[in-house]
Design an enzyme around this catalytic site. Structure first.
Site, mmCIF file in Angstrom:
data_model
loop_
_atom_site.group_PDB
_atom_site.id
_atom_site.type_symbol
_atom_site.label_atom_id
_atom_site.label_comp_id
_atom_site.label_asym_id
_atom_site.label_seq_id
_atom_site.Cartn_x
_atom_site.Cartn_y
_atom_site.Cartn_z
ATOM 1 N N ASN A 121 -4.827 -52.928 -14.925
ATOM 2 C CA ASN A 121 -5.704 -52.208 -13.848
ATOM 3 C C ASN A 121 -5.687 -53.324 -12.402
ATOM 4 O O ASN A 121 -6.606 -52.662 -11.431
ATOM 5 C CB ASN A 121 -7.467 -52.622 -13.902
ATOM 6 C CG ASN A 121 -7.093 -54.036 -14.195
ATOM 7 O OD1 ASN A 121 -6.498 -54.913 -14.067
ATOM 8 N ND2 ASN A 121 -8.782 -54.546 -15.371
ATOM 9 N N HIS A 154 -6.106 -56.247 -11.476
ATOM 10 C CA HIS A 154 -5.982 -57.746 -11.609
ATOM 11 C C HIS A 154 -5.053 -58.968 -11.091
ATOM 12 O O HIS A 154 -3.872 -58.645 -12.036
ATOM 13 C CB HIS A 154 -6.925 -58.466 -12.791
ATOM 14 C CG HIS A 154 -6.397 -58.161 -14.196
ATOM 15 N ND1 HIS A 154 -7.006 -57.961 -15.439
ATOM 16 C CD2 HIS A 154 -5.112 -58.880 -14.117
ATOM 17 C CE1 HIS A 154 -6.224 -58.415 -16.763
ATOM 18 N NE2 HIS A 154 -4.793 -59.343 -16.251
HETATM 19 P P1 PGA Z 1 0.792 -59.847 -19.382
HETATM 20 O O1 PGA Z 1 -0.750 -59.674 -19.076
HETATM 21 O O2 PGA Z 1 2.072 -60.610 -18.746
HETATM 22 O O3 PGA Z 1 0.452 -60.102 -20.750
HETATM 23 O O4 PGA Z 1 0.859 -58.132 -18.879
HETATM 24 C C1 PGA Z 1 -0.231 -59.687 -17.559
HETATM 25 C C2 PGA Z 1 -1.855 -59.912 -16.813
HETATM 26 O O5 PGA Z 1 -1.896 -60.202 -17.009
HETATM 27 O O6 PGA Z 1 -1.966 -60.710 -15.699
#
Ligand code: PGA
Length: 246
Positions: free
Chosen positions: A136, A138
């Site tokens: 999303n 973030h």
């Molecule tokens: P992920 O999470 O590395 O587990 O995809 C990244 C994040 O949400 O910042």
């Protein structure tokens, strides 16, 4: 913004580790900002290999992590403290006195967040901040809608994040509802940013971050304003980019 596209997750991880390692060699007492999540795991494995096989020395490195869940003890298996020790710190020679991770059990949360910011400043600021990105858009726990000028603070986790995390906990009421996170403004003050992303699930967020307009709807888009931001992604994460990059 430098966009580097690698063939796969392994190559992305190695390229990321190279950036970290060259900074550590050049400036042994550098300040590194670390991230949790599945994305940096391969890079951490490569840094561990460099430490074990090539003697990469972390003994003077100062570290600051991006975020932590509120209410979890550092020994809790889902805490980011636990994650960092299990996936990196216990395998390298980082000095525990120089490790900083927001304290989810802090009694006075506002005071703790202010202290965290002050500590970053005392060490002269973060030289290189590693970032993942959410699907999303973030960065850290700065979910869509977060102020692009925000500082380290408590954030309410989105209903989706709480639902996604439920599988890691025995009872629904154990799932954290809040997190402490560096703000977008805090992250932007790092001297360099290194954002990693892998997989098709990140393709929309990467497209927005690299080619979209800057918007709090996708907090990661703010990295366009950083003078020294490198984005290392694999082919799948790059699949929606329209321009041609390295
Ligand atoms: P992920 O999470 O590395 O587990 O995809 C990244 C994040 O949400 O910042």
């Amino acid at each position: 913004m430098l966009v580097v596209i690698k063939e796969n997750y392994d190559d992305m991880s190695k390229a990321g580790a190279q950036q970290v390692a060259s900074l550590v060699r050049e400036k042994p007492d550098c300040v590194l900002g670390f991230a949790t999540g599945s994305t940096p795991l391969g890079m951490y494995r490569e840094l561990i290999r460099m430490h074990t096989e090539e003697g990469l020395d972390f003994s003077k490195v100062v570290t600051f992590n991006l975020d932590e869940y509120v209410g979890l003890r550092p020994s809790h298996k889902q805490s980011y403290h636990y994650f960092m020790y299990e996936n990196l710190f216990k395998f390298i020679n980082v000095d525990q006195r120089y490790v900083h991770i927001p304290m989810g059990m802090a009694e006075d949360i506002d005071a703790h967040c202010a202290w965290y910011e002050q500590k970053i400043n005392e060490f002269g600021g973060i030289d290189l901040q590693i970032l993942g990105i959410g699907a999303n858009g973030h960065i850290a726990f700065n979910e869509p809608g977060s102020s692009l000028g925000s500082r380290t603070r408590i954030k309410t986790l989105s209903a989706k994040t709480v639902r996604d995390n439920a599988r890691f906990f025995k009872k629904p009421d154990e799932v954290p509802r809040y997190a402490l996170t560096m703000g977008v403004g805090t992250i932007m003050e790092a001297k360099r940013l290194l954002l990693l992303a892998s997989g098709a699930v990140k393709a929309d967020a990467i497209k927005a971050t690299v080619e979209g307009p800057i918007t709090a709807k996708y907090p990661a888009t703010i990295v366009q304003l950083h003078r020294y931001a490198t984005i290392i992604i694999d082919k799948e994460a790059s699949s929606k980019l329209e321009e041609t990059y390295l």
